[in-house]
Design an enzyme around this catalytic site. Structure first.
Site, PDB file in Angstrom:
ATOM      1  N   ALA A 169       2.388  -2.862   8.072  1.00 32.67           N
ATOM      2  CA  ALA A 169       3.089  -3.908   7.324  1.00 32.67           C
ATOM      3  C   ALA A 169       2.579  -5.292   7.739  1.00 32.67           C
ATOM      4  CB  ALA A 169       4.587  -3.787   7.559  1.00 32.67           C
ATOM      5  N   ASN A 170       2.139  -5.427   9.000  1.00 34.13           N
ATOM      6  CA  ASN A 170       1.683  -6.722   9.506  1.00 34.13           C
ATOM      7  C   ASN A 170       0.353  -7.187   8.899  1.00 34.13           C
ATOM      8  OD1 ASN A 170      -0.423  -5.356  10.855  1.00 34.13           O
ATOM      9  ND2 ASN A 170       0.762  -5.168  12.739  1.00 34.13           N
TER      10      ASN A 170
ATOM     11  N   ASP B  21      -5.151 -13.584  10.773  1.00 27.90           N
ATOM     12  CA  ASP B  21      -4.702 -13.796  12.152  1.00 27.90           C
ATOM     13  C   ASP B  21      -5.881 -14.315  12.992  1.00 27.90           C
ATOM     14  OD1 ASP B  21      -6.195 -11.505  12.475  1.00 27.90           O
ATOM     15  OD2 ASP B  21      -4.829 -10.597  13.915  1.00 27.90           O
TER      16      ASP B  21
ATOM     17  N   ASP C  88      -8.065 -13.218  15.061  1.00 33.41           N
ATOM     18  CA  ASP C  88      -9.385 -12.592  15.126  1.00 33.41           C
ATOM     19  C   ASP C  88      -9.778 -11.986  13.781  1.00 33.41           C
ATOM     20  OD1 ASP C  88      -7.518 -10.553  15.320  1.00 33.41           O
ATOM     21  OD2 ASP C  88      -8.750  -9.310  16.624  1.00 33.41           O
TER      22      ASP C  88
ATOM     23  N   GLY D 246       4.053  -2.197  22.543  1.00 35.69           N
ATOM     24  CA  GLY D 246       2.869  -1.768  23.290  1.00 35.69           C
ATOM     25  C   GLY D 246       2.055  -2.956  23.761  1.00 35.69           C
TER      26      GLY D 246
ATOM     27  N   SER E 248      -6.379 -11.662  19.552  1.00 39.59           N
ATOM     28  CA  SER E 248      -5.845 -11.612  18.197  1.00 39.59           C
ATOM     29  C   SER E 248      -4.846 -12.746  17.897  1.00 39.59           C
ATOM     30  CB  SER E 248      -5.223 -10.233  17.996  1.00 39.59           C
ATOM     31  OG  SER E 248      -4.745 -10.069  16.716  1.00 39.59           O
TER      32      SER E 248
ATOM     33  N   ARG F 240      11.760   0.570  19.204  1.00 40.48           N
ATOM     34  CA  ARG F 240      10.640   1.119  19.983  1.00 40.48           C
ATOM     35  C   ARG F 240      10.188   0.084  21.011  1.00 40.48           C
ATOM     36  NH1 ARG F 240       6.234  -1.666  17.976  1.00 40.48           N
ATOM     37  NH2 ARG F 240       4.709  -0.507  19.193  1.00 40.48           N
TER      38      ARG F 240
ATOM     39  N   ARG G 213      11.386  -3.664  20.419  1.00 36.78           N
ATOM     40  CA  ARG G 213      11.443  -4.205  19.058  1.00 36.78           C
ATOM     41  C   ARG G 213      12.453  -3.399  18.246  1.00 36.78           C
ATOM     42  NH1 ARG G 213       7.739  -7.792  19.638  1.00 36.78           N
ATOM     43  NH2 ARG G 213       5.600  -7.281  20.280  1.00 36.78           N
TER      44      ARG G 213
HETATM   45  C1  16G Z   1      -1.606  -4.368  18.281  1.00 34.83           C
HETATM   46  C2  16G Z   1      -2.205  -3.404  17.313  1.00 34.83           C
HETATM   47  C3  16G Z   1      -1.478  -3.447  16.004  1.00 34.83           C
HETATM   48  C4  16G Z   1      -0.002  -3.202  16.217  1.00 34.83           C
HETATM   49  C5  16G Z   1       0.553  -4.140  17.250  1.00 34.83           C
HETATM   50  C6  16G Z   1       1.954  -3.718  17.610  1.00 34.83           C
HETATM   51  C7  16G Z   1      -4.531  -2.781  17.057  1.00 34.83           C
HETATM   52  C8  16G Z   1      -5.927  -3.265  16.823  1.00 34.83           C
HETATM   53  N1  16G Z   1      -3.598  -3.721  17.077  1.00 34.83           N
HETATM   54  O1  16G Z   1      -1.770  -5.675  17.843  1.00 34.83           O
HETATM   55  O2  16G Z   1      -2.018  -2.445  15.184  1.00 34.83           O
HETATM   56  O3  16G Z   1       0.707  -3.370  15.029  1.00 34.83           O
HETATM   57  O4  16G Z   1      -0.229  -4.061  18.424  1.00 34.83           O
HETATM   58  O5  16G Z   1       2.428  -4.519  18.640  1.00 34.83           O
HETATM   59  O6  16G Z   1      -4.281  -1.602  17.220  1.00 34.83           O
HETATM   60  P1  16G Z   1       3.724  -4.132  19.446  1.00 34.83           P
HETATM   61  O7  16G Z   1       3.505  -2.769  20.050  1.00 34.83           O
HETATM   62  O8  16G Z   1       3.880  -5.210  20.444  1.00 34.83           O
HETATM   63  O9  16G Z   1       4.863  -4.108  18.467  1.00 34.83           O
HETATM   64 MG    MG Z   2      -5.834  -9.221  15.028  1.00 31.55          MG
END
Ligand code: 16G
Ligand code: MG
Length: 552
Positions: A392-393, A285, A287, A519, A68, A516, A525
């Site tokens: 929001a992203n 983005d 992808d 992930g 991505s 949080r 963050r």
């Molecule tokens: C991934 C997720 C996106 C989420 C982001 C949060 C999918 C397809 N993509 O890119 O939805 O906003 O992770 O990232 O589920 P973070 O946990 O690092 O903040």
């Molecule tokens: Mg993406």
């Protein structure tokens, strides 16, 4: 003939796993990391994809190789379920188990054990299709995937380079081929035809509001968008699109100072190509599953000239438009509440507070908040007949239930206006990708709505004022110390930490803040919003300090 286990052991030896301290985890969007760690992981994901297909009556399962918006040296791999949705959550732990098997033998045994535990017949056919984004490492990872599919006697189709939403489309189209609920022709061209046809139907007697410059993050969206544009009949819709940042020849440019993630997190325009004041822009983005609109408007000085319309804005725009269409189609008038189609909006904690307020108070629609990650939003959106979900992203889509679709089809219009509204609703359900957020499809959706409303981007942004906000990344020794509750809006652990955040938040006007664990990377963050830019920045700093201290 060699048994599955023997075949797996022999093939796995050529795709070894690189051991890491805490093991690997199937994360928010599959496995994602530096590409050189992914060979063995991709092999093992291939094994799981074959098991998944056999589990679901030999339906076709998808595998997407992409990272991505991550930098060029990363890559990732994830599984798409037969409906085109993300892998069923209860199966994520199986992916984690296979990937963390310590030896080829242990891997083969785990595979057989999983088959047994899940009552999977290893002799029925297994079918997998896959695609990858433009990263050079995708090529070698595909070889690892193929090895796993061969070792498990799985039939497969390599769709080569695709956007993530295109692969989701193809999975659903493959599994519904020839059925009454057929999702579309099973080919990349089928995807373009479906979108283009729906776009033309939505745009009958409407005009696009001037040129649109699309920043494709130097990723797969560039060539795919250019290809799609060839399908739009010029005599039906005049859609003047300029595709920029579409250099996929130099892989190091991918997501570099451009694209939806850059625009959203930096809250500024990509420096290249130099954006022209007043011209409409949007960014995808790497992808092509996220979309952010923006433009430079010196007259909106309090926004520093850069104005951004993110996922929350697309969500409110779409929810309002669809609600209005349903009013015009006479679908909200049902006396009996049980026959009414339920429309609702799904957001995460990152949604700007002003958008949530706008949806609840002005649009009078229910809002549900879920944890971050598309799978959570997608799932919650299913609870509505028309479920609008966006992060929001910029990742999101609108889901229509069977009930909604048959109502649009079966309602007898009493007036030309009503017929028009019903036709548009049906066309929208074809235009909007039903499997996952899709930047190209979402962009067409936005264009349709703006054309119907005869709105400029400025009209759109004037619907409400965003609260100034700030997102910050905090490195901590161990992010696992932090656990959240209430859809990530509060910390339950470490105990006492949330109380300190609460004390800070109370000091500011219209303020909200949360922290949080990411992930997708090893960090925390922190998000804060408040009535003024200064307050939002200060609050974010203070919460970041709290997290830093508790995480030390
Ligand atoms: C991934 C997720 C996106 C989420 C982001 C949060 C999918 C397809 N993509 O890119 O939805 O906003 O992770 O990232 O589920 P973070 O946990 O690092 O903040
Ligand atoms: Mg993406």
């Amino acid at each position: 003939m060699a048994t599955h286990e023997e075949q797996i052991i022999a093939a796995s030896a050529k795709h070894p796993i690189v051991p890491v301290e805490n093991g690997y985890q199937y994360g928010t969007a599959g496995f994602r990391m530096k590409a050189d760690l992914l060979d063995g992981i991709t092999f093992r994901v291939g094994l799981l994809a074959s098991l998944r297909s056999r589990k679901v009556d030999s339906q076709t399962v998808g595998v997407m190789i992409t990272a991505s918006h991550n930098p060029a040296q990363d890559n990732g791999v994830k599984i798409v379920d037969p409906t085109g949705d993300m892998l069923e959550q209860s199966w994520e732990k199986f992916a984690t188990q296979l990937v963390n098997a310590k030896s080829d033998q242990e891997l083969a045994q785990r595979y057989t054990a999983l088959a047994k535990e899940n009552k999977i017949d290893l002799d029925v056919p297994a079918r997998v299709i896959y695609g990858r984004d433009t990263r050079p490492s995708g090529h070698t990872l595909v070889a690892a995937l193929n090895a796993a599919l061969d070792a498990t006697n799985t039939t497969y189709v390599d769709y080569k380079i695709l956007t993530t939403p295109q692969l989701h489309y193809l999975v659903r189209a493959t599994n519904t081929e020839g059925r009454p609920d057929s999702y579309g022709e099973v080919s990349e061209a089928g995807y373009y035809k479906k979108l283009s046809d729906a776009f033309v139907r939505c745009m009958k007697h409407k005009k696009v509001d001037g040129p649109l410059v699309v920043d494709c993050a130097n990723g797969v969206g560039g060539p795919k968008l250019s290809e799609f544009l060839k399908y739009i009949p010029k005599d039906k819709v005049d859609f003047d699109v300029q595709v920029v940042n579409d250099n996929i020849i130099r892989p190091e440019l991918l997501n570099l100072d451009c694209g939806a993630d850059f625009v959203k997190t930096k809250q500024r325009a990509p420096p290249v190509p130099k954006p022209e004041v007043g011209v409409r822009h949007c960014s995808l983005d790497g992808d092509a599953d996220r979309l952010i609109y923006w433009w430079l408007d010196p007259e909106l000085a309090e926004r520093g000239g850069f104005v951004m319309l993110d996922g929350d804005r697309i969500s409110t725009l779409a929810a309002q438009f669809i609600k209005d269409l349903m009013d015009r189609a006479g679908l909200n008038k049902q006396e009996d509440d049980r026959q009414k189609l339920r429309i609702g909006v799904v957001q995460t904690a990152y949604a700007n507070g002003a958008s949530t307020k706008h949806i609840k108070q002005y649009l009078k629609l229910p809002v549900v908040c879920t944890p971050t990650g598309v799978k959570h939003l997608h799932h919650a959106a299913r609870d509505f007949d028309i479920g609008v979900y966006f992060e929001a992203n910029g990742h999101g889509t609108v889901l229509f239930s069977h009930q909604a679709l048959s109502t649009f089809k079966d309602t007898q219009p009493q007036s030309p206006a009503q017929k028009d509204a019903l036709d548009t609703l049906l066309a929208l359900s074809d235009l909007i990708n039903q499997t996952v957020g899709d930047a190209i499809s979402d962009m067409l959706l936005v264009e349709v709505i703006l054309a119907h409303k005869v709105w400029s981007l400025r009209d759109w942004v004037m619907t409400y004022s965003d609260l100034p906000n700030r997102l910050f990344r905090v490195e901590v020794a161990n992010k696992d110390l932090f656990r959240t509750t209430d859809a990530e809006r509060r910390l339950s652990h470490p105990e006492g930490c949330q109380q300190e955040i609460d004390i800070e938040v109370k000091k500011y006007t219209d303020a909200r803040a949360f922290a949080r664990a990411s992930g997708t990377e090893n960090a925390m963050r922190v998000y804060a919003e408040a009535a003024t830019r200064m307050e939002a920045d200060e609050l974010c700093d203070r919460v970041a300090h709290i997290i830093h201290r508790w995480g030390a």
